[in-house]
Design an enzyme around this catalytic site. Structure first.
Site, PDB file in Angstrom:
ATOM      1  N   ASN A   1     101.893  79.981  69.270  1.00 56.99           N
ATOM      2  CA  ASN A   1     102.732  80.566  70.319  1.00 56.99           C
ATOM      3  C   ASN A   1     102.360  79.840  71.604  1.00 56.99           C
ATOM      4  O   ASN A   1     101.323  80.110  72.199  1.00 56.99           O
ATOM      5  CB  ASN A   1     102.455  82.075  70.433  1.00 56.99           C
ATOM      6  CG  ASN A   1     103.166  82.701  71.623  1.00 56.99           C
ATOM      7  OD1 ASN A   1     104.012  82.068  72.259  1.00 56.99           O
ATOM      8  ND2 ASN A   1     102.821  83.944  71.927  1.00 56.99           N
TER       9      ASN A   1
ATOM     10  N   LYS B   1     103.635  80.035  74.425  1.00 59.08           N
ATOM     11  CA  LYS B   1     103.899  80.811  75.643  1.00 59.08           C
ATOM     12  C   LYS B   1     104.643  79.914  76.647  1.00 59.08           C
ATOM     13  O   LYS B   1     105.382  79.023  76.217  1.00 59.08           O
ATOM     14  CB  LYS B   1     102.599  81.404  76.191  1.00 59.08           C
ATOM     15  CG  LYS B   1     101.835  82.183  75.085  1.00 59.08           C
ATOM     16  CD  LYS B   1     100.701  83.022  75.575  1.00 59.08           C
ATOM     17  CE  LYS B   1     100.046  83.737  74.387  1.00 59.08           C
ATOM     18  NZ  LYS B   1      98.961  84.636  74.767  1.00 59.08           N
TER      19      LYS B   1
ATOM     20  N   HIS C   1     105.820  90.753  71.510  1.00 58.23           N
ATOM     21  CA  HIS C   1     104.522  90.262  71.972  1.00 58.23           C
ATOM     22  C   HIS C   1     104.023  91.152  73.111  1.00 58.23           C
ATOM     23  O   HIS C   1     104.826  91.637  73.924  1.00 58.23           O
ATOM     24  CB  HIS C   1     104.639  88.807  72.440  1.00 58.23           C
ATOM     25  CG  HIS C   1     103.298  88.180  72.656  1.00 58.23           C
ATOM     26  ND1 HIS C   1     102.560  88.401  73.798  1.00 58.23           N
ATOM     27  CD2 HIS C   1     102.535  87.387  71.867  1.00 58.23           C
ATOM     28  CE1 HIS C   1     101.406  87.760  73.690  1.00 58.23           C
ATOM     29  NE2 HIS C   1     101.375  87.136  72.525  1.00 58.23           N
TER      30      HIS C   1
ATOM     31  N   GLU D   1     102.708  90.520  75.820  1.00 55.87           N
ATOM     32  CA  GLU D   1     103.095  90.063  77.170  1.00 55.87           C
ATOM     33  C   GLU D   1     104.534  90.477  77.478  1.00 55.87           C
ATOM     34  O   GLU D   1     104.855  90.805  78.622  1.00 55.87           O
ATOM     35  CB  GLU D   1     102.885  88.545  77.279  1.00 55.87           C
ATOM     36  CG  GLU D   1     101.388  88.207  77.349  1.00 55.87           C
ATOM     37  CD  GLU D   1     101.007  86.878  76.734  1.00 55.87           C
ATOM     38  OE1 GLU D   1     101.871  86.012  76.539  1.00 55.87           O
ATOM     39  OE2 GLU D   1      99.794  86.711  76.435  1.00 55.87           O
TER      40      GLU D   1
ATOM     41  N   GLU E   1      97.769  91.865  67.118  1.00 55.50           N
ATOM     42  CA  GLU E   1      97.162  91.194  68.261  1.00 55.50           C
ATOM     43  C   GLU E   1      96.593  92.247  69.211  1.00 55.50           C
ATOM     44  O   GLU E   1      97.337  92.795  70.044  1.00 55.50           O
ATOM     45  CB  GLU E   1      98.204  90.364  69.014  1.00 55.50           C
ATOM     46  CG  GLU E   1      98.815  89.256  68.194  1.00 55.50           C
ATOM     47  CD  GLU E   1      99.301  88.096  69.062  1.00 55.50           C
ATOM     48  OE1 GLU E   1      98.924  86.958  68.747  1.00 55.50           O
ATOM     49  OE2 GLU E   1     100.009  88.323  70.055  1.00 55.50           O
TER      50      GLU E   1
ATOM     51  N   GLY F   1      93.760  85.794  74.949  1.00 57.83           N
ATOM     52  CA  GLY F   1      93.442  84.929  76.082  1.00 57.83           C
ATOM     53  C   GLY F   1      92.137  85.273  76.776  1.00 57.83           C
ATOM     54  O   GLY F   1      91.867  84.803  77.876  1.00 57.83           O
TER      55      GLY F   1
ATOM     56  N   SER G   1      92.519  85.051  70.624  1.00 57.63           N
ATOM     57  CA  SER G   1      91.362  84.157  70.765  1.00 57.63           C
ATOM     58  C   SER G   1      90.900  83.555  69.434  1.00 57.63           C
ATOM     59  O   SER G   1      89.710  83.373  69.191  1.00 57.63           O
ATOM     60  CB  SER G   1      90.204  84.881  71.454  1.00 57.63           C
ATOM     61  OG  SER G   1      90.585  85.267  72.779  1.00 57.63           O
TER      62      SER G   1
HETATM   63  P1  13P Z   1      95.258  83.420  72.516  1.00 55.80           P
HETATM   64  O1  13P Z   1      95.087  82.728  71.185  1.00 55.80           O
HETATM   65  O2  13P Z   1      95.377  82.471  73.657  1.00 55.80           O
HETATM   66  O3  13P Z   1      94.236  84.499  72.724  1.00 55.80           O
HETATM   67  O4  13P Z   1      96.687  84.165  72.461  1.00 55.80           O
HETATM   68  C1  13P Z   1      96.998  84.941  71.356  1.00 55.80           C
HETATM   69  C2  13P Z   1      98.428  85.281  71.432  1.00 55.80           C
HETATM   70  O5  13P Z   1      98.862  86.014  72.294  1.00 55.80           O
HETATM   71  C3  13P Z   1      99.326  84.687  70.428  1.00 55.80           C
HETATM   72  O6  13P Z   1     100.578  85.280  70.440  1.00 55.80           O
END
Ligand code: 13P
Length: 253
Positions: free
Chosen positions: A9, A11, A95, A97, A167, A173, A212
């Site tokens: 992903n 982002k 997601h 976010e 997640e 992150g 992560s």
């Molecule tokens: P990270 O791997 O950067 O922690 O992000 C995970 C994520 O949100 C994947 O959709």
């Protein structure tokens, strides 16, 4: 037997030059990898680039969100059929976010999931609890509610052509990965909740872990009984790291 899937992903990252390098490296490296599907979910403007570079490779691609509307007067919205037009296999929905920053509710996520599957996309449904929710002991309540919202609209059978990604928000992150045991416990909860309605759908469902994930922790995570791969954020922007994570999902003999 469920196959393994590792999806990147990206982002809101990338540009034409950096993407080309990354996609070409992923494509080349995936050519010699068997037993795991690699996918990249790129920002909408780069879907054409992903299609052009990955088109005749084993790597598949998708969007990071999708509109719950069809075609029409919905300025700024990208429909499911636009994603299929660009060869997408997957669309991420829900997601954290999107839920936290853009206000996507359970009901909206369920509508997006339904629109995606009806267009022939495989939705990657993200679920997960915040740190406060985990510390309050309501992880299963939250994840259960997020799953039930989908099944209420699309039915449990729709999960036969979908992927779930667990997640935990506190692990995204942050560099703070759920331990393999913590992740496995929630994955088993997800599978059991679905099995209560349809055992065959539950047994076949790919449940990814995200938050992560790095090459250094991927093998242990992916060797858990109910973890079928990963949804990778930051590490998916670095070809060597992403492909090392993909290789960590290759089934061991
Ligand atoms: P990270 O791997 O950067 O922690 O992000 C995970 C994520 O949100 C994947 O959709």
């Amino acid at each position: 037997m469920r196959g393994k899937l590792v999806a990147g992903n990206w982002k809101s990252n990338g540009d034409l030059v950096a993407n080309r390098r990354l996609l070409e490296q992923v494509r080349a490296s995936a050519a010699s990898m068997h037993g795991v599907e690699a996918a990249v979910c790129v920002p909408y403007p780069y879907l054409a680039q992903a299609q052009q570079i990955l088109g005749d490779s084993s790597v598949v691609w998708g969007g990071q969100d999708v509109s719950h509307f069809g075609a029409g007067a919905y300025t700024g919205a990208v429909t499911s059929t636009m994603l299929t037009d660009f060869g997408c296999k997957y669309a991420i929905v829900g997601h954290s976010e999107r839920r936290a920053v853009f206000g996507d509710s359970d009901a909206l996520v369920a509508a997006k999931f339904d629109a995606a599957r009806k267009a022939g996309l495989t939705p990657i449904l993200c679920v997960g609890e915040s740190l406060q929710e985990r510390e309050s002991g309501v992880t299963e309540t939250v994840v259960g509610r997020q799953l039930d919202a989908i099944m209420a609209v699309s039915g449990v059978a729709a999960l036969a052509r979908a992927v779930v990604a667990y997640e935990p928000v506190w692990a995204i992150g942050t560099g703070k990965t759920a331990t393999p045991a913590q992740a496995q416990a929630v994955h088993a909860f997800i599978r059991n909740r679905i099995a209560a309605l349809d055992a065959a759908v539950a047994a076949g469902l790919q449940i990814l872990y995200g938050g992560s994930v790095k090459a250094a922790n991927a093998v242990e995570l992916f060797s858990q009984a109910d973890i079928d791969g990963g949804l990778i954020g930051g590490a998916s922007l670095v070809a060597d790291e992403f492909m090392a994570i993909c290789r960590a999902a290759v089934p061991r003999a």
